[in-house]
Design a protein around this motif. Structure first.
Motif, PDB file in Angstrom:
ATOM      1  N   GLU A 142       0.817  -1.215   0.000  1.00  0.00           N
ATOM      2  CA  GLU A 142       0.000   0.000   0.000  1.00  0.00           C
ATOM      3  C   GLU A 142       0.856   1.272   0.000  1.00  0.00           C
ATOM      4  O   GLU A 142       0.366   2.351  -0.282  1.00  0.00           O
ATOM      5  CB  GLU A 142      -0.932   0.011   1.211  1.00  0.00           C
ATOM      6  CG  GLU A 142      -1.954  -1.107   1.173  1.00  0.00           C
ATOM      7  CD  GLU A 142      -2.765  -1.203   2.447  1.00  0.00           C
ATOM      8  OE1 GLU A 142      -2.523  -0.420   3.391  1.00  0.00           O
ATOM      9  OE2 GLU A 142      -3.624  -2.085   2.508  1.00  0.00           O
ATOM     10  N   ASN A 143       2.149   1.150   0.321  1.00  0.00           N
ATOM     11  CA  ASN A 143       3.057   2.302   0.328  1.00  0.00           C
ATOM     12  C   ASN A 143       3.490   2.649  -1.093  1.00  0.00           C
ATOM     13  O   ASN A 143       3.603   1.772  -1.945  1.00  0.00           O
ATOM     14  CB  ASN A 143       4.301   1.987   1.169  1.00  0.00           C
ATOM     15  CG  ASN A 143       3.955   1.799   2.620  1.00  0.00           C
ATOM     16  OD1 ASN A 143       3.554   2.740   3.291  1.00  0.00           O
ATOM     17  ND2 ASN A 143       4.099   0.584   3.117  1.00  0.00           N
ATOM     18  N   GLU A 144       3.764   3.925  -1.318  1.00  0.00           N
ATOM     19  CA  GLU A 144       4.266   4.340  -2.632  1.00  0.00           C
ATOM     20  C   GLU A 144       5.664   3.769  -2.895  1.00  0.00           C
ATOM     21  O   GLU A 144       6.016   3.459  -4.023  1.00  0.00           O
ATOM     22  CB  GLU A 144       4.295   5.871  -2.741  1.00  0.00           C
ATOM     23  CG  GLU A 144       2.931   6.507  -2.849  1.00  0.00           C
ATOM     24  CD  GLU A 144       2.213   6.662  -1.510  1.00  0.00           C
ATOM     25  OE1 GLU A 144       1.017   6.978  -1.547  1.00  0.00           O
ATOM     26  OE2 GLU A 144       2.823   6.478  -0.446  1.00  0.00           O
ATOM     27  N   VAL A 145       6.471   3.646  -1.838  1.00  0.00           N
ATOM     28  CA  VAL A 145       7.780   3.001  -1.927  1.00  0.00           C
ATOM     29  C   VAL A 145       7.709   1.751  -1.059  1.00  0.00           C
ATOM     30  O   VAL A 145       7.651   1.832   0.167  1.00  0.00           O
ATOM     31  CB  VAL A 145       8.919   3.935  -1.455  1.00  0.00           C
ATOM     32  CG1 VAL A 145      10.249   3.198  -1.430  1.00  0.00           C
ATOM     33  CG2 VAL A 145       8.998   5.158  -2.359  1.00  0.00           C
ATOM     34  N   CYS A 146       7.655   0.592  -1.711  1.00  0.00           N
ATOM     35  CA  CYS A 146       7.499  -0.686  -1.018  1.00  0.00           C
ATOM     36  C   CYS A 146       8.845  -1.416  -0.990  1.00  0.00           C
ATOM     37  O   CYS A 146       9.446  -1.668  -2.030  1.00  0.00           O
ATOM     38  CB  CYS A 146       6.445  -1.521  -1.730  1.00  0.00           C
ATOM     39  SG  CYS A 146       6.182  -3.125  -0.972  1.00  0.00           S
ATOM     40  N   ILE A 147       9.302  -1.739   0.223  1.00  0.00           N
ATOM     41  CA  ILE A 147      10.548  -2.473   0.412  1.00  0.00           C
ATOM     42  C   ILE A 147      10.200  -3.777   1.111  1.00  0.00           C
ATOM     43  O   ILE A 147      10.037  -3.814   2.329  1.00  0.00           O
ATOM     44  CB  ILE A 147      11.560  -1.661   1.248  1.00  0.00           C
ATOM     45  CG1 ILE A 147      11.818  -0.314   0.586  1.00  0.00           C
ATOM     46  CG2 ILE A 147      12.850  -2.440   1.432  1.00  0.00           C
ATOM     47  CD1 ILE A 147      12.654   0.628   1.412  1.00  0.00           C
ATOM     48  N   GLN A 148      10.061  -4.825   0.333  1.00  0.00           N
ATOM     49  CA  GLN A 148       9.691  -6.125   0.896  1.00  0.00           C
ATOM     50  C   GLN A 148      10.919  -7.012   1.046  1.00  0.00           C
ATOM     51  O   GLN A 148      11.916  -6.839   0.345  1.00  0.00           O
ATOM     52  CB  GLN A 148       8.655  -6.806   0.010  1.00  0.00           C
ATOM     53  CG  GLN A 148       7.325  -6.093   0.018  1.00  0.00           C
ATOM     54  CD  GLN A 148       6.283  -6.802  -0.806  1.00  0.00           C
ATOM     55  OE1 GLN A 148       6.570  -7.298  -1.878  1.00  0.00           O
ATOM     56  NE2 GLN A 148       5.064  -6.832  -0.298  1.00  0.00           N
ATOM     57  N   GLY A 149      10.839  -7.939   1.982  1.00  0.00           N
ATOM     58  CA  GLY A 149      11.911  -8.901   2.178  1.00  0.00           C
ATOM     59  C   GLY A 149      13.129  -8.354   2.902  1.00  0.00           C
ATOM     60  O   GLY A 149      14.174  -8.979   2.898  1.00  0.00           O
ATOM     61  N   GLN A 150      12.999  -7.186   3.519  1.00  0.00           N
ATOM     62  CA  GLN A 150      14.114  -6.609   4.274  1.00  0.00           C
ATOM     63  C   GLN A 150      13.751  -6.592   5.751  1.00  0.00           C
ATOM     64  O   GLN A 150      12.770  -5.980   6.146  1.00  0.00           O
ATOM     65  CB  GLN A 150      14.398  -5.172   3.810  1.00  0.00           C
ATOM     66  CG  GLN A 150      14.897  -5.070   2.401  1.00  0.00           C
ATOM     67  CD  GLN A 150      16.298  -5.633   2.254  1.00  0.00           C
ATOM     68  OE1 GLN A 150      17.146  -5.454   3.105  1.00  0.00           O
ATOM     69  NE2 GLN A 150      16.535  -6.332   1.168  1.00  0.00           N
ATOM     70  N   GLN A 151      14.556  -7.260   6.545  1.00  0.00           N
ATOM     71  CA  GLN A 151      14.347  -7.286   7.982  1.00  0.00           C
ATOM     72  C   GLN A 151      14.445  -5.870   8.545  1.00  0.00           C
ATOM     73  O   GLN A 151      15.310  -5.088   8.148  1.00  0.00           O
ATOM     74  CB  GLN A 151      15.397  -8.174   8.623  1.00  0.00           C
ATOM     75  CG  GLN A 151      15.149  -8.495  10.064  1.00  0.00           C
ATOM     76  CD  GLN A 151      16.165  -9.494  10.578  1.00  0.00           C
ATOM     77  OE1 GLN A 151      17.287  -9.548  10.103  1.00  0.00           O
ATOM     78  NE2 GLN A 151      15.754 -10.267  11.560  1.00  0.00           N
ATOM     79  N   GLY A 152      13.548  -5.520   9.437  1.00  0.00           N
ATOM     80  CA  GLY A 152      13.594  -4.221  10.085  1.00  0.00           C
ATOM     81  C   GLY A 152      12.784  -3.142   9.405  1.00  0.00           C
ATOM     82  O   GLY A 152      12.744  -2.015   9.879  1.00  0.00           O
ATOM     83  N   VAL A 153      12.131  -3.455   8.279  1.00  0.00           N
ATOM     84  CA  VAL A 153      11.286  -2.475   7.602  1.00  0.00           C
ATOM     85  C   VAL A 153       9.843  -2.735   8.011  1.00  0.00           C
ATOM     86  O   VAL A 153       9.288  -3.805   7.743  1.00  0.00           O
ATOM     87  CB  VAL A 153      11.429  -2.547   6.065  1.00  0.00           C
ATOM     88  CG1 VAL A 153      10.506  -1.543   5.390  1.00  0.00           C
ATOM     89  CG2 VAL A 153      12.875  -2.304   5.653  1.00  0.00           C
ATOM     90  N   ALA A 154       9.229  -1.766   8.681  1.00  0.00           N
ATOM     91  CA  ALA A 154       7.849  -1.909   9.153  1.00  0.00           C
ATOM     92  C   ALA A 154       6.866  -1.773   7.996  1.00  0.00           C
ATOM     93  O   ALA A 154       7.201  -1.242   6.935  1.00  0.00           O
ATOM     94  CB  ALA A 154       7.557  -0.837  10.199  1.00  0.00           C
ATOM     95  N   LYS A 155       5.641  -2.239   8.207  1.00  0.00           N
ATOM     96  CA  LYS A 155       4.611  -2.125   7.166  1.00  0.00           C
ATOM     97  C   LYS A 155       4.433  -0.683   6.725  1.00  0.00           C
ATOM     98  O   LYS A 155       4.307  -0.388   5.550  1.00  0.00           O
ATOM     99  CB  LYS A 155       3.283  -2.696   7.658  1.00  0.00           C
ATOM    100  CG  LYS A 155       3.287  -4.200   7.773  1.00  0.00           C
ATOM    101  CD  LYS A 155       1.941  -4.716   8.216  1.00  0.00           C
ATOM    102  CE  LYS A 155       1.986  -6.221   8.333  1.00  0.00           C
ATOM    103  NZ  LYS A 155       0.702  -6.769   8.764  1.00  0.00           N
ATOM    104  N   SER A 156       4.370   0.217   7.678  1.00  0.00           N
ATOM    105  CA  SER A 156       4.321   1.652   7.392  1.00  0.00           C
ATOM    106  C   SER A 156       5.457   2.273   8.194  1.00  0.00           C
ATOM    107  O   SER A 156       5.310   2.559   9.374  1.00  0.00           O
ATOM    108  CB  SER A 156       2.962   2.228   7.790  1.00  0.00           C
ATOM    109  OG  SER A 156       2.860   3.557   7.388  1.00  0.00           O
ATOM    110  N   HIS A 157       6.609   2.453   7.577  1.00  0.00           N
ATOM    111  CA  HIS A 157       7.847   2.768   8.279  1.00  0.00           C
ATOM    112  C   HIS A 157       8.129   4.270   8.397  1.00  0.00           C
ATOM    113  O   HIS A 157       8.444   4.760   9.471  1.00  0.00           O
ATOM    114  CB  HIS A 157       9.007   2.088   7.550  1.00  0.00           C
ATOM    115  CG  HIS A 157      10.252   2.013   8.350  1.00  0.00           C
ATOM    116  ND1 HIS A 157      10.615   0.885   9.046  1.00  0.00           N
ATOM    117  CD2 HIS A 157      11.216   2.928   8.590  1.00  0.00           C
ATOM    118  CE1 HIS A 157      11.759   1.102   9.669  1.00  0.00           C
ATOM    119  NE2 HIS A 157      12.147   2.341   9.406  1.00  0.00           N
TER     120      HIS A 157
END
Length: 94
Positions: free
Chosen positions: A41-56
């Motif tokens: 749902e974020n404009e910049v989506c960073i998936q598969g990275q430990q430590g990145v919150a759903k809405s960071h």
């Protein structure tokens, strides 16, 4: 290159983002306000990275510069090695 470049021709920005255990990546963004996180749902989506919150974090363009706000993420948001205070906008260097 600096952390962001205003792309006037396209009406947007190129933003450099580095997750704590991931590569540095550039994202093209065309909105003046955008969110960064692991949720699609974020404009910049960073998936598969430990430590990145759903809405960071949220980045917004105002007063002729970019501001970043940590959205109370558990791992925190860092700019130039310094952890940002949650929910308090901080300017990004030009």
């Amino acid at each position: 290159r600096r952390p962001y470049d205003k792309n006037v021709a396209r009406g947007g920005f190129s933003v450099q983002i580095e997750a704590s255990k991931g590569p540095v990546r550039w994202f093209e963004v065309t909105k003046p306000t955008f969110r960064i996180g692991s949720s699609p749902e974020n404009e910049v989506c960073i998936q598969g990275q430990q430590g990145v919150a759903k809405s960071h974090a949220m980045v917004e363009y105002r007063a002729a510069r970019l501001w970043i706000t940590d959205l109370s993420s558990e791992e925190g948001t860092f700019v130039d090695g310094k952890r940002l205070e949650a929910d308090r906008p901080a300017p990004l260097a030009a």
